[in-house]
Design a protein around this motif. Sequence first.
Motif, PDB file in Angstrom:
ATOM      1  N   UNK A  20      71.811  70.586  27.266  1.00 19.84           N
ATOM      2  CA  UNK A  20      70.640  70.914  26.447  1.00 19.84           C
ATOM      3  C   UNK A  20      70.914  72.123  25.576  1.00 19.84           C
ATOM      4  N   UNK A  21      71.554  73.150  26.155  1.00 25.24           N
ATOM      5  CA  UNK A  21      71.850  74.368  25.396  1.00 25.24           C
ATOM      6  C   UNK A  21      72.830  74.079  24.254  1.00 25.24           C
ATOM      7  N   UNK A  22      73.819  73.251  24.498  1.00 23.03           N
ATOM      8  CA  UNK A  22      74.796  72.931  23.453  1.00 23.03           C
ATOM      9  C   UNK A  22      74.169  72.122  22.316  1.00 23.03           C
ATOM     10  N   UNK A  23      73.177  71.302  22.635  1.00 25.46           N
ATOM     11  CA  UNK A  23      72.534  70.468  21.615  1.00 25.46           C
ATOM     12  C   UNK A  23      71.473  71.217  20.816  1.00 25.46           C
ATOM     13  N   UNK A  24      70.971  72.333  21.348  1.00 29.25           N
ATOM     14  CA  UNK A  24      69.916  73.114  20.690  1.00 29.25           C
ATOM     15  C   UNK A  24      70.544  74.303  19.970  1.00 29.25           C
ATOM     16  N   UNK A  25      70.403  74.400  18.647  1.00 31.43           N
ATOM     17  CA  UNK A  25      71.049  75.493  17.901  1.00 31.43           C
ATOM     18  C   UNK A  25      70.694  76.893  18.403  1.00 31.43           C
ATOM     19  N   UNK A  31      74.885  80.931  23.916  1.00 26.58           N
ATOM     20  CA  UNK A  31      76.203  80.716  24.521  1.00 26.58           C
ATOM     21  C   UNK A  31      77.288  81.376  23.674  1.00 26.58           C
ATOM     22  N   UNK A  32      77.161  81.273  22.355  1.00 28.84           N
ATOM     23  CA  UNK A  32      78.142  81.905  21.465  1.00 28.84           C
ATOM     24  C   UNK A  32      78.173  83.416  21.660  1.00 28.84           C
ATOM     25  N   UNK A  33      77.014  84.000  21.972  1.00 26.34           N
ATOM     26  CA  UNK A  33      76.926  85.452  22.152  1.00 26.34           C
ATOM     27  C   UNK A  33      77.635  85.934  23.417  1.00 26.34           C
ATOM     28  N   UNK A  34      78.068  85.018  24.269  1.00 26.93           N
ATOM     29  CA  UNK A  34      78.771  85.403  25.497  1.00 26.93           C
ATOM     30  C   UNK A  34      80.218  85.809  25.238  1.00 26.93           C
TER      31      UNK A  34
END
Length: 144
Positions: A20-25, A31-34
């Motif tokens: 769900x997280x990967x599909x939602x911008x 996740x990118x901020x990690x």
Amino acid sequence: MADTADGADTGDARIGELCRRLADPASSAELDALGEQGARLVEAVVSALRDGRSLPQLGDHLDALEELLLAAGHSAGLGSYRTTPPLPVPGFQSLPVAGPGHPALYVLACPTGRCGRVEAPDADAPDQPVCGILDRPLNAVHLR
């Protein structure tokens, strides 16, 4: 893998939340901020699932990714609950009725059945939701 109090494996719920997280911008940006470590963990999980590895083999990666999310202040981690509730739909919405002359009710679910992700169909959405891991459309599962 994280276990529930009754000993049941919750790996599929964490995979569903990652999907769900990967599909939602907006969630994907979290996740990118990690940083680099988070990107490596996400890539390792996604690659392993695409290669057909089983969920128990991914426990350490999921645990580490969840720890990164928690350390970054995302109190839900990879839990299926959300820290930010979805925006309510304004006004009264009638429920669709499945009966003579009415379309059957359905939901959209994981294309492989390996996780617990389920979405309500949105007739106004320009595209059908996709699995954020396999990059395939979610399957329609009829409820009737």
